[in-house]
Design a protein around this motif. Structure first.
Motif, PDB file in Angstrom:
ATOM      1  N   LEU A 138      40.239  48.401  36.562  1.00  0.00           N
ATOM      2  CA  LEU A 138      40.288  47.172  37.343  1.00  0.00           C
ATOM      3  C   LEU A 138      39.842  45.958  36.537  1.00  0.00           C
ATOM      4  CD1 LEU A 138      38.843  48.440  40.752  1.00  0.00           C
ATOM      5  CD2 LEU A 138      41.182  47.677  40.314  1.00  0.00           C
ATOM      6  N   GLY A 139      38.886  46.154  35.640  1.00  0.00           N
ATOM      7  CA  GLY A 139      38.408  45.028  34.844  1.00  0.00           C
ATOM      8  C   GLY A 139      39.490  44.424  33.979  1.00  0.00           C
ATOM      9  N   GLN A 140      40.278  45.266  33.356  1.00  0.00           N
ATOM     10  CA  GLN A 140      41.373  44.763  32.520  1.00  0.00           C
ATOM     11  C   GLN A 140      42.409  44.051  33.378  1.00  0.00           C
ATOM     12  OE1 GLN A 140      42.611  47.614  29.634  1.00  0.00           O
ATOM     13  NE2 GLN A 140      44.474  46.526  29.067  1.00  0.00           N
ATOM     14  N   LEU A 141      42.671  44.594  34.565  1.00  0.00           N
ATOM     15  CA  LEU A 141      43.612  43.958  35.484  1.00  0.00           C
ATOM     16  C   LEU A 141      43.075  42.605  35.948  1.00  0.00           C
ATOM     17  CD1 LEU A 141      46.362  44.732  36.753  1.00  0.00           C
ATOM     18  CD2 LEU A 141      45.101  45.577  38.727  1.00  0.00           C
ATOM     19  N   LEU A 142      41.785  42.552  36.261  1.00  0.00           N
ATOM     20  CA  LEU A 142      41.173  41.293  36.689  1.00  0.00           C
ATOM     21  C   LEU A 142      41.224  40.251  35.580  1.00  0.00           C
ATOM     22  CD1 LEU A 142      39.538  39.734  38.845  1.00  0.00           C
ATOM     23  CD2 LEU A 142      37.475  40.701  37.810  1.00  0.00           C
TER      24      LEU A 142
ATOM     25  N   SER B 191      43.201  35.249  33.578  1.00  0.00           N
ATOM     26  CA  SER B 191      43.658  34.502  32.409  1.00  0.00           C
ATOM     27  C   SER B 191      44.919  33.705  32.711  1.00  0.00           C
ATOM     28  CB  SER B 191      43.913  35.458  31.242  1.00  0.00           C
ATOM     29  OG  SER B 191      42.745  36.156  30.892  1.00  0.00           O
ATOM     30  N   LEU B 192      45.722  34.211  33.628  1.00  0.00           N
ATOM     31  CA  LEU B 192      46.965  33.531  34.004  1.00  0.00           C
ATOM     32  C   LEU B 192      46.780  32.652  35.248  1.00  0.00           C
ATOM     33  CD1 LEU B 192      49.538  36.442  33.503  1.00  0.00           C
ATOM     34  CD2 LEU B 192      49.002  34.577  31.934  1.00  0.00           C
ATOM     35  N   PHE B 193      45.519  32.495  35.695  1.00  0.00           N
ATOM     36  CA  PHE B 193      45.204  31.698  36.887  1.00  0.00           C
ATOM     37  C   PHE B 193      45.939  32.204  38.124  1.00  0.00           C
ATOM     38  CE2 PHE B 193      44.708  28.920  33.207  1.00  0.00           C
ATOM     39  CZ  PHE B 193      43.381  28.541  33.349  1.00  0.00           C
TER      40      PHE B 193
ATOM     41  N   GLN C 123      46.220  37.519  43.026  1.00  0.00           N
ATOM     42  CA  GLN C 123      46.167  38.880  42.504  1.00  0.00           C
ATOM     43  C   GLN C 123      44.725  39.263  42.138  1.00  0.00           C
ATOM     44  OE1 GLN C 123      48.450  36.610  41.589  1.00  0.00           O
ATOM     45  NE2 GLN C 123      50.246  37.558  42.543  1.00  0.00           N
ATOM     46  N   ALA C 124      43.978  38.307  41.571  1.00  0.00           N
ATOM     47  CA  ALA C 124      42.578  38.576  41.231  1.00  0.00           C
ATOM     48  C   ALA C 124      41.759  38.892  42.478  1.00  0.00           C
ATOM     49  CB  ALA C 124      41.981  37.383  40.490  1.00  0.00           C
ATOM     50  N   ALA C 125      42.078  38.228  43.591  1.00  0.00           N
ATOM     51  CA  ALA C 125      41.353  38.487  44.839  1.00  0.00           C
ATOM     52  C   ALA C 125      41.563  39.926  45.296  1.00  0.00           C
ATOM     53  CB  ALA C 125      41.809  37.519  45.917  1.00  0.00           C
ATOM     54  N   THR C 126      42.775  40.432  45.171  1.00  0.00           N
ATOM     55  CA  THR C 126      43.048  41.818  45.550  1.00  0.00           C
ATOM     56  C   THR C 126      42.250  42.785  44.688  1.00  0.00           C
ATOM     57  OG1 THR C 126      45.296  41.159  46.172  1.00  0.00           O
ATOM     58  CG2 THR C 126      44.876  43.513  45.916  1.00  0.00           C
ATOM     59  N   VAL C 127      42.162  42.485  43.401  1.00  0.00           N
ATOM     60  CA  VAL C 127      41.376  43.332  42.495  1.00  0.00           C
ATOM     61  C   VAL C 127      39.899  43.303  42.890  1.00  0.00           C
ATOM     62  CG1 VAL C 127      40.695  43.711  40.105  1.00  0.00           C
ATOM     63  CG2 VAL C 127      43.030  42.992  40.626  1.00  0.00           C
TER      64      VAL C 127
END
Length: 262
Positions: free
Chosen positions: A216-220, A225-227, A231-235
């Protein structure tokens, strides 16, 4: 009376020293709490938070988050299980059960392992094993071995010697004395340590993803990084659910063990 007055003065001096250190730290760091409540700062924070809603709940992305969650869970489990075994073995000499020299060597090893932060271990393991969850697992295992090994050793040192003494008088061997005398005394405490470290390792496994350890950290890191805040909220929601699930499991395990003990 003189001794009590001396202890009282020493306590006051300690409290005064701590208070001075706290005030000096605030002044040295130039902490400005007022800046947090300025209108401009509040507006920037509000805009940033609003961008995280609504989270991305598209089926394709949820499948991706689910796979990353399983990867993070697996990394945290192995990063806790391996140190539980290795730390338990090292705790025996670290508790002084094989003499002074093995105790010093074991404690030095445990101190060295836990003194290096997980992120540093992760950077080294990424260089050695490449990007991915294997590097994260190794990083967690190395640091957690030092932590659990030291905690297990302290539990052994603080355990009452009476059960082992009684078993020795009955003619029991060293292994039987430890397994039936000391181990039942320290098992609940050691289990608590393991469960707490597992909870910490779930969080740390997500952080290690920022240095290429997967999950999950790599996904976050990728979506931040792409703002891509949705998607970050789901992670972040997935991270929270993992931690809550581990907390519930830890509480259930402690209650069950306590009920069996009584």
């Amino acid at each position: 009376m003189t001794a009590q007055r001396g202890h009282g003065l020493a306590g006051l001096a300690c409290v005064a020293a701590i208070a001075i250190a706290v005030v000096a730290s605030f002044r040295y760091l130039a902490v400005d709490f007022g800046g947090l409540f300025e209108a401009e700062a509040r507006g920037r924070m509000a805009r940033f938070v609003v961008e995280f809603f609504p989270p991305d709940v598209s089926p394709a992305f949820l499948r991706q988050v689910g796979a990353a969650s399983l990867q993070t869970l697996a990394v945290s489990l192995l990063g806790t299980l391996i140190p539980t075994i290795v730390g338990g073995v090292l705790a025996l000499p670290a508790a002084g059960r094989f003499g002074a020299v093995p105790k010093w060597l074991a404690r030095s090893l445990l101190n060295g392992l836990r003194s290096v932060p997980e992120l540093v271990w992760a950077a080294l393991m990424v260089l050695a094993a490449g990007l991915g969850p294997f590097a994260g697992t190794l990083a967690l295992a190395l640091h957690t071995t030092g932590v659990l090994g030291r905690l297990f050793a302290e539990s052994l040192e603080n355990a009452s010697p009476l059960p082992e003494t009684a078993l020795r008088d009955l003619g029991a061997g060293a292994v039987a004395r430890f397994v039936h005398g000391t181990l039942p005394l320290i098992a609940p405490q050691c289990l608590g340590y393991v469960l707490y470290r597992w909870e910490m390792n779930i969080r740390m496994a997500t952080i290690l993803g920022f240095v290429g350890a997967g999950g999950l950290g790599q996904l976050l890191y990728f979506h931040l990084s792409l703002f891509q805040q949705a998607q970050a909220a789901t992670v972040l929601v997935a991270m929270t659910l993992l931690v809550l699930g581990d907390d519930a499991l830890s509480g259930w395990a402690r209650r069950s063990l306590s009920a069996q003990a009584h």
